[in-house]
Design a protein around this motif. Sequence first.
Motif, short mmCIF file in Angstrom:
data_model
loop_
_atom_site.label_atom_id
_atom_site.label_comp_id
_atom_site.label_asym_id
_atom_site.label_seq_id
_atom_site.Cartn_x
_atom_site.Cartn_y
_atom_site.Cartn_z
N ASP A 58 11.45 -0.12 -5.06
CA ASP A 58 10.55 1.00 -4.81
C ASP A 58 10.85 2.09 -5.83
O ASP A 58 11.91 2.72 -5.80
CB ASP A 58 10.76 1.52 -3.39
N HIS A 59 9.90 2.30 -6.74
CA HIS A 59 10.12 3.25 -7.84
C HIS A 59 10.21 4.69 -7.36
O HIS A 59 10.66 5.57 -8.10
CB HIS A 59 8.98 3.12 -8.85
N VAL A 75 19.94 1.83 -5.08
CA VAL A 75 19.39 0.53 -4.72
C VAL A 75 19.74 0.20 -3.27
O VAL A 75 19.02 -0.55 -2.60
CB VAL A 75 19.93 -0.56 -5.67
N ASN A 76 20.82 0.80 -2.78
CA ASN A 76 21.28 0.58 -1.40
C ASN A 76 20.90 1.76 -0.52
O ASN A 76 21.71 2.29 0.24
CB ASN A 76 22.80 0.39 -1.39
N ALA A 109 14.85 -2.34 -2.03
CA ALA A 109 14.88 -3.38 -3.07
C ALA A 109 15.14 -4.75 -2.46
O ALA A 109 15.67 -4.87 -1.36
CB ALA A 109 15.95 -3.06 -4.11
N ILE A 110 14.75 -5.77 -3.21
CA ILE A 110 14.98 -7.16 -2.81
C ILE A 110 15.25 -7.99 -4.05
O ILE A 110 14.62 -7.81 -5.09
CB ILE A 110 13.76 -7.72 -2.03
N LEU A 111 16.23 -8.90 -3.94
CA LEU A 111 16.60 -9.77 -5.06
C LEU A 111 16.03 -11.16 -4.82
O LEU A 111 16.21 -11.74 -3.75
CB LEU A 111 18.12 -9.84 -5.18
N ASN A 116 0.80 -1.22 0.00
CA ASN A 116 0.00 0.00 0.00
C ASN A 116 0.84 1.28 0.00
O ASN A 116 0.38 2.32 -0.47
CB ASN A 116 -0.94 0.03 1.21
N GLU A 117 2.07 1.20 0.54
CA GLU A 117 2.83 2.42 0.77
C GLU A 117 4.05 2.58 -0.13
O GLU A 117 4.77 3.57 -0.01
CB GLU A 117 3.28 2.46 2.25
N THR A 118 4.32 1.62 -1.00
CA THR A 118 5.45 1.75 -1.91
C THR A 118 4.96 1.65 -3.36
O THR A 118 3.93 1.06 -3.63
CB THR A 118 6.51 0.66 -1.67
#
Length: 425
Positions: free
Chosen positions: A385-386, A262-263, A354-356, A207-209
Amino acid sequence: MAIIDIKIPTPGESITHVELYRWLVEDGAIVKKGTEIAELESEKATLTLVADEAGKISHKATEGSLLEVGSVACTIDTSFQPDAAETPDETVKKEPSAQEQTKVDTSPQPEIPAYEEKSSPQVQDNSSTFEKVKITPLAKKMMQENGLSIEDVINGLRRLKASDIEAAMDDSTMAPGVRKTATRDYKTERMSSLRRKLSERLVSVKNETAMLTTFNEVNMKAILDLRKKYQDQFVEKHGIKLGLMSFFMKASSIALLEYPNVNSSIEGENMIFYNYTDISVAVSTPKGLMVPVVRNVESLSLAEIEKQVASLSEKARKGKLSIPEMSGGTFTITNGGIFGSMMSTPIINPPQSAILGMHNILERPVAIEGQVAIRPMMYVALSYDHRVIDGKDSVGFLVRVKKLLENPVDMLFGESSGERALLEL
């Protein structure tokens, strides 16, 4: 005689209450000092309550209770001492069996009499009820193979068919593929605090990202060949097997420092950029997903990464992780491939950006220098997260990870010592 209060410990900052998930010893049990007596769950981790002294336990709370930090969970009467010959297991609360947990009939079943083949197609029986019953050859053969009598199969007077025999056979005698006995049993189980909190976080992330996912594929041949070639030497020197996770974490660490967005994470109206890589590793446990953190991956060798991942994963499965061991990650890796997943869209672990996602390795035909070849391929996914990460950075990051994995010696930043230096052999 002394009565000692066993109080709820603090699991970490900002946590004021925990749930008494279950007692590990019975009320009134006499335990030794250091015995684990209860499991506690907070919204972030599972804790264990330990007996400070030997003595007789008296419960002051019930399973499922929400207890305030510092409150008394039980008392220990030290005037009672365990028998020196008694083993710790004798005081431990027994887990209910599978039969006790489900609503099924556990009464003894009558022994099934063996079927005796008759020379005549008309079956004779001690009771006149079955005198006129006829059995098809296929049904008769199935009855013999499964040790069934007419009484086991029929309710009424009619010609037996193969389907009658199949319906009569229980799960223990059924051949593979045959219909199972119908049931409407079910059980209700309260969600743990950890799983409830995880549910809230997952919904919150959606909902928030502004979450998007980009995909790529990795030719895993170089890594698999490297592991096969040096696995024995690696185990002999480092005392642990060389897995895939260390390669993915090392490649991600390098790419994270090259793509700082990304970090990063969002805090209010500010973005925080990290000059280090603390990588969380998603671990599936019976009580839900846990994500312990491996600190400063950029400074660790593959062997050091493997050892830390193994240690943290074991703690997670035993419910022994502390709050600090799960806090502060800057990026997460999750491996659905161990369950056979071919492709998925992992959900971001907030406040990370981010997550891989790793997936199953399958041999597939690919084009290599104009020729079709079979290679071990893995699909990889980066959810991001864009709001923080643009498409250029997300795709560039994943391509960089792909190239590092397909050419693992490049992780040494151009050092000339090759494969053996990478593995510290």
